[in-house]
Scaffold this active site. Sequence first.
Site, mmCIF file in Angstrom:
data_model
loop_
_atom_site.group_PDB
_atom_site.id
_atom_site.type_symbol
_atom_site.label_atom_id
_atom_site.label_comp_id
_atom_site.label_asym_id
_atom_site.label_seq_id
_atom_site.Cartn_x
_atom_site.Cartn_y
_atom_site.Cartn_z
ATOM 1 N NE ARG A 18 57.859 -36.955 113.423
ATOM 2 C CZ ARG A 18 56.928 -36.684 112.511
ATOM 3 N NH1 ARG A 18 56.993 -37.233 111.313
ATOM 4 N NH2 ARG A 18 55.943 -35.834 112.769
ATOM 5 C CG ASP A 19 57.246 -33.904 109.910
ATOM 6 O OD1 ASP A 19 57.519 -34.596 108.915
ATOM 7 O OD2 ASP A 19 56.156 -33.322 110.049
ATOM 8 C CG HIS A 210 51.835 -31.355 111.746
ATOM 9 N ND1 HIS A 210 52.779 -31.891 112.601
ATOM 10 C CD2 HIS A 210 52.268 -31.642 110.498
ATOM 11 C CE1 HIS A 210 53.738 -32.467 111.898
ATOM 12 N NE2 HIS A 210 53.452 -32.334 110.615
ATOM 13 C CG HIS A 212 54.373 -30.287 106.154
ATOM 14 N ND1 HIS A 212 55.616 -30.851 106.040
ATOM 15 C CD2 HIS A 212 53.749 -30.967 107.148
ATOM 16 C CE1 HIS A 212 55.733 -31.840 106.916
ATOM 17 N NE2 HIS A 212 54.613 -31.930 107.611
ATOM 18 C CB CYS A 243 55.765 -35.017 102.080
ATOM 19 S SG CYS A 243 54.735 -36.496 102.114
#
Length: 302
Positions: A18-19, A210, A212, A243
């Site tokens: 997903r991400d 979470h 990055h 992103c």
Amino acid sequence: MLIGMSTNHVRIVEVGARDGLQNEKTLLPADVKIALIDRLSSTGLKTIEATSFVSPKWVPQLADAAEVFQGIRKLPGVSYPVLVPNEQGYERARAVGVSEIAIFTAASEAFNRKNINASIDESIERFLPVMVRAKQDGVKVRGYVSTVLGCPYQGEVPVHEVVRVARRLHEVGCYEVSLGDTIGIGTPAKARAMLKAVAQEVPMSALAVHFHDTYGQALANILACLEEGVRVVDSAVSGTGGCPYAKGATGNVASEDVVYMLHGLGMETGIDLDILVATGAWLAGQLHKETASRVTRARTAA
Ligand code: HMG
Ligand code: MG
């Protein structure tokens, strides 16, 4: 070895399908996404975010959400949550049998506006009917707070805003709230202080982190948060993604690297690192790019 005061077990929430894929330039066909999730299911992961029922105009990479969700092999004991931004997304997800969803908002007004075209409070209002239906339907709901350590538009994000939004998501019924360093700019002391502040209001057992890895701080941040007591960590196999709203932002920390670190610390994940590495190497091949996982690079070096 025990870190912090709670259990030795860490649950990894795998968000690569997903991400990761929502931000990749290469559009993978549905059958490759299905193969990815099936491979991830065979690693021992217990939570695998499968896709996202957001507007396909906003995220064309995941326009095939229904096909992917229907195509994956669902192993007993494994959850396959999906992202849902509104009631329309909830209906699309339920139509294909989704039983766990994730809702998402941010601690920064400016980011939320760009990401879901709503203020923070509007977005939470928009989720309320979804929460009511989820409760009636027995659907579990996870919540995300983005930009917890900084925002690409407003810069600093006050910790009290992160606390307020996390508490609100927990109050409206999210069983777990994931704290997202969306653009990967946080450092360990800042991450620890933010987590500590949130944990004053939401139990640590209901929190996840979470990260990055834009500035290469993700593993250090995770370690600081483990020491503070968190036991749920989001990561993406092969460290895919980025992103769209932050120049230069890279993907989530690679799952292989997190699992390697955790096992090295004597913590237990239930995940077979060899299968995870093989999956990461395979995915990098599908995306025609070098893996962002240092562990996979090391293990697959010729
Ligand atoms: P909007 O344009 O304000 O919505 O977008 P709208 O209600 O006006 O609808 C516009 C059009 O989209 C309409 O179609 C709707 O039917 C359609 P039209 O009439 O123009 O043909 N639409 C939908 N179609 C399918 N599924 C839906 C849906 N909803 C509306 N669910 C909206 C508002 C929230 C929909 C939009 O902004 C959106 O989808 N945003 C998603 C952005 C996104 O996915 N971002 C990435 C996920 S968050 C993230 O990655 C962070 C995280 O990893 C944590 C971290 O790292 O911090 C979680
Ligand atoms: Mg993310």
